[in-house]
Design a protein around this motif. Sequence first.
Motif, PDB file in Angstrom:
ATOM      1  N   TYR A  43       0.832  -1.204   0.000  1.00 31.25           N
ATOM      2  CA  TYR A  43       0.000   0.000   0.000  1.00 31.25           C
ATOM      3  C   TYR A  43       0.868   1.256   0.000  1.00 31.25           C
ATOM      4  N   VAL A  44       1.992   1.197   0.700  1.00 32.15           N
ATOM      5  CA  VAL A  44       2.938   2.312   0.682  1.00 32.15           C
ATOM      6  C   VAL A  44       3.494   2.507  -0.727  1.00 32.15           C
ATOM      7  N   SER A  45       3.775   1.389  -1.408  1.00 26.34           N
ATOM      8  CA  SER A  45       4.281   1.466  -2.773  1.00 26.34           C
ATOM      9  C   SER A  45       3.273   2.124  -3.706  1.00 26.34           C
ATOM     10  N   VAL A  46       1.998   1.762  -3.564  1.00 24.67           N
ATOM     11  CA  VAL A  46       0.951   2.366  -4.388  1.00 24.67           C
ATOM     12  C   VAL A  46       0.885   3.869  -4.145  1.00 24.67           C
ATOM     13  N   ALA A  47       0.949   4.274  -2.883  1.00 23.87           N
ATOM     14  CA  ALA A  47       0.911   5.702  -2.555  1.00 23.87           C
ATOM     15  C   ALA A  47       2.101   6.439  -3.153  1.00 23.87           C
ATOM     16  N   GLY A  48       3.294   5.837  -3.072  1.00 19.21           N
ATOM     17  CA  GLY A  48       4.481   6.459  -3.656  1.00 19.21           C
ATOM     18  C   GLY A  48       4.408   6.557  -5.164  1.00 19.21           C
ATOM     19  N   GLY A  49       3.914   5.503  -5.804  1.00 21.80           N
ATOM     20  CA  GLY A  49       3.774   5.529  -7.260  1.00 21.80           C
ATOM     21  C   GLY A  49       2.776   6.574  -7.716  1.00 21.80           C
ATOM     22  N   LEU A  50       1.650   6.677  -7.034  1.00 18.91           N
ATOM     23  CA  LEU A  50       0.634   7.673  -7.372  1.00 18.91           C
ATOM     24  C   LEU A  50       1.171   9.083  -7.172  1.00 18.91           C
ATOM     25  N   ALA A  51       1.908   9.310  -6.097  1.00 15.81           N
ATOM     26  CA  ALA A  51       2.470  10.635  -5.836  1.00 15.81           C
ATOM     27  C   ALA A  51       3.472  11.029  -6.924  1.00 15.81           C
ATOM     28  N   ALA A  52       4.325  10.073  -7.329  1.00 11.68           N
ATOM     29  CA  ALA A  52       5.303  10.362  -8.376  1.00 11.68           C
ATOM     30  C   ALA A  52       4.612  10.643  -9.710  1.00 11.68           C
ATOM     31  N   ALA A  53       3.596   9.855 -10.039  1.00 13.39           N
ATOM     32  CA  ALA A  53       2.868  10.067 -11.296  1.00 13.39           C
ATOM     33  C   ALA A  53       2.159  11.415 -11.301  1.00 13.39           C
ATOM     34  N   LEU A  54       1.573  11.784 -10.166  1.00 15.91           N
ATOM     35  CA  LEU A  54       0.897  13.080 -10.063  1.00 15.91           C
ATOM     36  C   LEU A  54       1.894  14.222 -10.247  1.00 15.91           C
ATOM     37  N   LEU A  55       3.073  14.092  -9.650  1.00 15.40           N
ATOM     38  CA  LEU A  55       4.105  15.121  -9.793  1.00 15.40           C
ATOM     39  C   LEU A  55       4.533  15.274 -11.248  1.00 15.40           C
ATOM     40  N   VAL A  56       4.756  14.157 -11.935  1.00 15.57           N
ATOM     41  CA  VAL A  56       5.145  14.204 -13.345  1.00 15.57           C
ATOM     42  C   VAL A  56       4.032  14.815 -14.188  1.00 15.57           C
ATOM     43  N   TYR A  57       2.796  14.415 -13.928  1.00 13.76           N
ATOM     44  CA  TYR A  57       1.652  14.896 -14.697  1.00 13.76           C
ATOM     45  C   TYR A  57       1.493  16.407 -14.545  1.00 13.76           C
ATOM     46  N   VAL A  58       1.596  16.886 -13.302  1.00 16.94           N
ATOM     47  CA  VAL A  58       1.424  18.325 -13.046  1.00 16.94           C
ATOM     48  C   VAL A  58       2.554  19.136 -13.680  1.00 16.94           C
ATOM     49  N   CYS A  59       3.782  18.659 -13.535  1.00 16.30           N
ATOM     50  CA  CYS A  59       4.933  19.387 -14.079  1.00 16.30           C
ATOM     51  C   CYS A  59       4.958  19.378 -15.605  1.00 16.30           C
ATOM     52  N   ALA A  60       4.447  18.309 -16.210  1.00 11.19           N
ATOM     53  CA  ALA A  60       4.489  18.195 -17.674  1.00 11.19           C
ATOM     54  C   ALA A  60       3.291  18.860 -18.351  1.00 11.19           C
ATOM     55  N   TRP A  61       2.238  19.172 -17.577  1.00  5.64           N
ATOM     56  CA  TRP A  61       1.019  19.735 -18.173  1.00  5.64           C
ATOM     57  C   TRP A  61       1.179  21.242 -18.373  1.00  5.64           C
ATOM     58  N   ARG A  62       1.144  21.664 -19.629  1.00  9.09           N
ATOM     59  CA  ARG A  62       1.160  23.087 -19.970  1.00  9.09           C
ATOM     60  C   ARG A  62       0.186  23.322 -21.111  1.00  9.09           C
ATOM     61  N   GLY A  63      -1.084  23.381 -20.748  1.00  9.39           N
ATOM     62  CA  GLY A  63      -2.110  23.541 -21.771  1.00  9.39           C
ATOM     63  C   GLY A  63      -2.325  22.277 -22.587  1.00  9.39           C
ATOM     64  N   GLY A  64      -1.706  21.208 -22.200  1.00  5.26           N
ATOM     65  CA  GLY A  64      -1.798  19.934 -22.910  1.00  5.26           C
ATOM     66  C   GLY A  64      -0.689  19.008 -22.445  1.00  5.26           C
ATOM     67  N   LEU A  65      -0.739  17.771 -22.886  1.00  7.97           N
ATOM     68  CA  LEU A  65       0.244  16.776 -22.463  1.00  7.97           C
ATOM     69  C   LEU A  65       1.099  16.391 -23.659  1.00  7.97           C
ATOM     70  N   HIS A  66       2.246  17.044 -23.784  1.00 10.99           N
ATOM     71  CA  HIS A  66       3.162  16.747 -24.883  1.00 10.99           C
ATOM     72  C   HIS A  66       4.023  15.550 -24.507  1.00 10.99           C
ATOM     73  N   SER A  67       4.131  14.588 -25.426  1.00  8.72           N
ATOM     74  CA  SER A  67       4.778  13.316 -25.087  1.00  8.72           C
ATOM     75  C   SER A  67       6.240  13.484 -24.703  1.00  8.72           C
ATOM     76  N   SER A  68       6.997  14.291 -25.458  1.00  4.89           N
ATOM     77  CA  SER A  68       8.424  14.453 -25.164  1.00  4.89           C
ATOM     78  C   SER A  68       8.632  15.136 -23.822  1.00  4.89           C
ATOM     79  N   ARG A  69       7.827  16.173 -23.541  1.00  8.85           N
ATOM     80  CA  ARG A  69       7.942  16.868 -22.254  1.00  8.85           C
ATOM     81  C   ARG A  69       7.591  15.926 -21.105  1.00  8.85           C
ATOM     82  N   PHE A  70       6.577  15.099 -21.309  1.00  5.79           N
ATOM     83  CA  PHE A  70       6.155  14.146 -20.282  1.00  5.79           C
ATOM     84  C   PHE A  70       7.282  13.187 -19.938  1.00  5.79           C
TER      85      PHE A  70
END
Length: 253
Positions: free
Chosen positions: A38-65
């Motif tokens: 369960y800790v692993s799931v929480a860590g994975g979700l947190a990392a994915a959310l961080l990547v998603y937020v940082c890569a989102w700039r009016g859209g999700l560009h694959s290279s930036r992601f």
Amino acid sequence: VARNPLASPDVIGVTHGAGAATVAALSFNAVAADALPYVSVAGGLAAALLVYVCAWRGGLHSSRFVLVGIGVSVALGSLTQLLLTKGDYLVAQQAKVWLTGSLNSRGYEEAGPLVVVLLVGLPAALWAARAQRGASFDDDTATALGLRLGRVRLGLTVLGVVLASVATGAVGPVDFVALLAPQIARRLTRTAQTPLLSSALAGALIVVVADLLARRLFSPVELPTGVLTAVVGAPYLMWLIVRTRSRSGGISS
């Protein structure tokens, strides 16, 4: 979601997030062993959310992601190493073995949570098999087809992160399986989209063969499974990066 073959969980930071959270829990003795998945799931979700937020700039560009994901992976890897050096020696040794991705001493106790998650997630996986076909189109085409692209991407991302994180919690981060399996499945089935069932079977076969080789190649020494998958996956990753860059150069020129 990212429309990029490089955007596998071990490249964009999901498994590194799961690993960092698990090592932190082990280092500080924060949770019982049964709660580590369960800790692993929480860590994975947190990392994915961080990547998603940082890569989102009016859209999700694959290279930036992918680039943001690689940066997050490096940062989380450094955090994990810091925890290993500052923590208890015996715990650090246990965590290091876990971080290599090993099936040693893994049995039905570790398989139990995976079975539960797979059974619960089966309806979502059947939905994902259909939804990812539309999500693989460009934004304009997917919108014209009536697809709620934002919701679909969010659902696919959450499902993928949960499955990858639960697997990581069970045996540690076995790198490059998620990168290799879909590409092998696509070439065997000769389809444009990623066949999820074939990819799952290919991933399972890769892990089983790697584990058998790890047990037999240098017997009586038993290598971690992740070592074998990394030996095959790392050159493939470099080839894939070179191929992607050459295609981008051809298109831009």
